[in-house]
Design a protein around this motif. Structure first.
Motif, PDB file in Angstrom:
ATOM      1  N   ARG A 107       0.727  -1.221   0.017  1.00 16.64           N
ATOM      2  CA  ARG A 107      -0.171  -0.085   0.125  1.00 16.64           C
ATOM      3  C   ARG A 107       0.861   1.231   0.061  1.00 16.64           C
ATOM      4  N   PRO A 108       0.101   2.366  -0.200  1.00 20.52           N
ATOM      5  CA  PRO A 108       1.223   3.732  -0.255  1.00 20.52           C
ATOM      6  C   PRO A 108       1.602   3.888   1.305  1.00 20.52           C
ATOM      7  N   PRO A 109       2.774   4.723   1.495  1.00 22.52           N
ATOM      8  CA  PRO A 109       3.050   5.052   2.921  1.00 22.52           C
ATOM      9  C   PRO A 109       1.937   5.718   3.597  1.00 22.52           C
ATOM     10  N   ASN A 110       1.479   5.336   4.867  1.00 22.82           N
ATOM     11  CA  ASN A 110       0.605   6.189   5.437  1.00 22.82           C
ATOM     12  C   ASN A 110       1.243   7.455   6.241  1.00 22.82           C
ATOM     13  N   MET A 111       0.563   8.348   6.942  1.00 25.44           N
ATOM     14  CA  MET A 111       1.023   9.646   7.625  1.00 25.44           C
ATOM     15  C   MET A 111       2.083   9.136   8.620  1.00 25.44           C
ATOM     16  N   ARG A 112       1.814   8.198   9.464  1.00 24.24           N
ATOM     17  CA  ARG A 112       2.729   7.894  10.580  1.00 24.24           C
ATOM     18  C   ARG A 112       4.269   7.391   9.862  1.00 24.24           C
ATOM     19  N   GLU A 113       4.164   6.625   8.894  1.00 18.93           N
ATOM     20  CA  GLU A 113       5.489   6.475   8.188  1.00 18.93           C
ATOM     21  C   GLU A 113       6.124   7.576   7.563  1.00 18.93           C
ATOM     22  N   ARG A 114       5.367   8.510   6.929  1.00 16.36           N
ATOM     23  CA  ARG A 114       5.952   9.645   6.351  1.00 16.36           C
ATOM     24  C   ARG A 114       6.413  10.603   7.476  1.00 16.36           C
ATOM     25  N   VAL A 115       5.926  10.524   8.577  1.00 19.47           N
ATOM     26  CA  VAL A 115       6.498  11.541   9.688  1.00 19.47           C
ATOM     27  C   VAL A 115       7.750  10.866  10.310  1.00 19.47           C
ATOM     28  N   ILE A 116       7.772   9.541  10.494  1.00 19.11           N
ATOM     29  CA  ILE A 116       8.932   8.754  10.771  1.00 19.11           C
ATOM     30  C   ILE A 116      10.164   9.053   9.832  1.00 19.11           C
ATOM     31  N   ALA A 117       9.618   8.799   8.604  1.00 19.52           N
ATOM     32  CA  ALA A 117      10.704   9.104   7.556  1.00 19.52           C
ATOM     33  C   ALA A 117      11.620  10.662   7.577  1.00 19.52           C
ATOM     34  N   ALA A 118      10.353  11.411   7.836  1.00 14.41           N
ATOM     35  CA  ALA A 118      10.967  12.960   7.692  1.00 14.41           C
ATOM     36  C   ALA A 118      11.776  13.180   8.997  1.00 14.41           C
ATOM     37  N   LEU A 119      11.327  12.618  10.062  1.00 12.10           N
ATOM     38  CA  LEU A 119      12.223  12.769  11.410  1.00 12.10           C
ATOM     39  C   LEU A 119      13.687  12.156  11.297  1.00 12.10           C
ATOM     40  N   LEU A 120      13.761  11.043  10.470  1.00 13.62           N
ATOM     41  CA  LEU A 120      14.982  10.440  10.484  1.00 13.62           C
ATOM     42  C   LEU A 120      15.789  11.243   9.374  1.00 13.62           C
ATOM     43  N   VAL A 121      15.289  11.805   8.633  1.00 15.97           N
ATOM     44  CA  VAL A 121      15.995  12.405   7.530  1.00 15.97           C
ATOM     45  C   VAL A 121      16.322  13.768   8.188  1.00 15.97           C
ATOM     46  N   ALA A 122      15.528  14.205   9.136  1.00  9.61           N
ATOM     47  CA  ALA A 122      16.070  15.740   9.403  1.00  9.61           C
ATOM     48  C   ALA A 122      16.983  15.402  10.560  1.00  9.61           C
ATOM     49  N   ALA A 123      17.067  14.226  11.504  1.00  7.35           N
ATOM     50  CA  ALA A 123      17.888  14.111  12.309  1.00  7.35           C
ATOM     51  C   ALA A 123      19.320  13.775  11.668  1.00  7.35           C
ATOM     52  N   ILE A 133      17.576   0.428   8.260  1.00 11.08           N
ATOM     53  CA  ILE A 133      16.762  -0.632   8.735  1.00 11.08           C
ATOM     54  C   ILE A 133      15.350  -0.228   8.793  1.00 11.08           C
ATOM     55  N   VAL A 134      15.067   0.759   9.220  1.00 15.44           N
ATOM     56  CA  VAL A 134      13.555   1.546   9.138  1.00 15.44           C
ATOM     57  C   VAL A 134      13.092   1.363   7.323  1.00 15.44           C
ATOM     58  N   PHE A 135      13.916   1.974   6.793  1.00 18.27           N
ATOM     59  CA  PHE A 135      13.342   1.966   5.332  1.00 18.27           C
ATOM     60  C   PHE A 135      13.526   0.693   4.672  1.00 18.27           C
ATOM     61  N   THR A 136      14.329  -0.327   4.918  1.00 20.33           N
ATOM     62  CA  THR A 136      14.116  -1.719   4.152  1.00 20.33           C
ATOM     63  C   THR A 136      13.029  -2.467   5.072  1.00 20.33           C
ATOM     64  N   ARG A 137      12.829  -2.124   6.206  1.00 18.96           N
ATOM     65  CA  ARG A 137      11.930  -3.179   6.839  1.00 18.96           C
ATOM     66  C   ARG A 137      10.341  -2.767   6.915  1.00 18.96           C
ATOM     67  N   LEU A 138      10.145  -1.295   7.319  1.00 18.47           N
ATOM     68  CA  LEU A 138       8.888  -0.788   7.517  1.00 18.47           C
ATOM     69  C   LEU A 138       8.138  -0.369   6.335  1.00 18.47           C
ATOM     70  N   MET A 139       9.147   0.167   5.428  1.00 15.88           N
ATOM     71  CA  MET A 139       8.394   1.191   4.602  1.00 15.88           C
ATOM     72  C   MET A 139       8.095   0.220   3.355  1.00 15.88           C
ATOM     73  N   PRO A 140       6.777   0.774   2.427  1.00 14.64           N
ATOM     74  CA  PRO A 140       6.342   0.049   1.356  1.00 14.64           C
ATOM     75  C   PRO A 140       7.344   0.267   0.316  1.00 14.64           C
ATOM     76  N   THR A 141       6.907  -0.409  -0.539  1.00 14.76           N
ATOM     77  CA  THR A 141       7.822  -0.236  -1.840  1.00 14.76           C
ATOM     78  C   THR A 141       7.006   0.214  -3.020  1.00 14.76           C
ATOM     79  N   ALA A 142       7.522   0.577  -3.966  1.00 13.04           N
ATOM     80  CA  ALA A 142       6.732   0.883  -5.301  1.00 13.04           C
ATOM     81  C   ALA A 142       7.399   0.032  -6.392  1.00 13.04           C
ATOM     82  N   TRP A 143       6.491  -0.536  -7.025  1.00 10.60           N
ATOM     83  CA  TRP A 143       6.674  -1.547  -8.083  1.00 10.60           C
ATOM     84  C   TRP A 143       6.594  -0.965  -9.501  1.00 10.60           C
TER      85      TRP A 143
END
Length: 71
Positions: free
Chosen positions: A11-27, A59-69
Motif C-alpha cells: 500500500r502507499p505509505p501512511n502519515m505515520r510512516e511519512r512522519v517517521i521518515a521525515a524525522l529520520l532524514v532531519a536527524a 533498517i527502518v526504510f528496508t523493513r517498515l516502508m512500503p515499496t513501489a513496483w
C-alpha cells in the motif's frame, strides 16, 4: 514519468510512516551537518551519532516502508 507506471506494494505509505521518515532524514541532516561543519552538537560523538542514525534509517526504510513496483 507517469505515476500510473508504478503500483505500491502492499500500500502507499501512511502519515505515520511519512512522519517517521521525515524525522529520520532531519536527524541525519542535523548530525551530518554538525559533524561536517564542526558544530559539536553531540560533543566528540558527532560522527558516531551520524553513523548510528544512518544505520537506523537503513533498517527502518528496508523493513517498515512500503515499496513501489514498476508495472
Amino acid at each position: 514519468m507517469d505515476t500510473d507506471e508504478y503500483e505500491w506494494s502492499p500500500r502507499p505509505p501512511n502519515m505515520r510512516e511519512r512522519v517517521i521518515a521525515a524525522l529520520l532524514v532531519a536527524a541525519l541532516v542535523i548530525a551530518g551537518a554538525s559533524s561536517y561543519a564542526g558544530w559539536r552538537l553531540f560533543g566528540d560523538y558527532d560522527k558516531a551519532v551520524a553513523a548510528g542514525i544512518t544505520i537506523l534509517g537503513v533498517i527502518v526504510f528496508t523493513r517498515l516502508m512500503p515499496t513501489a513496483w514498476r508495472r
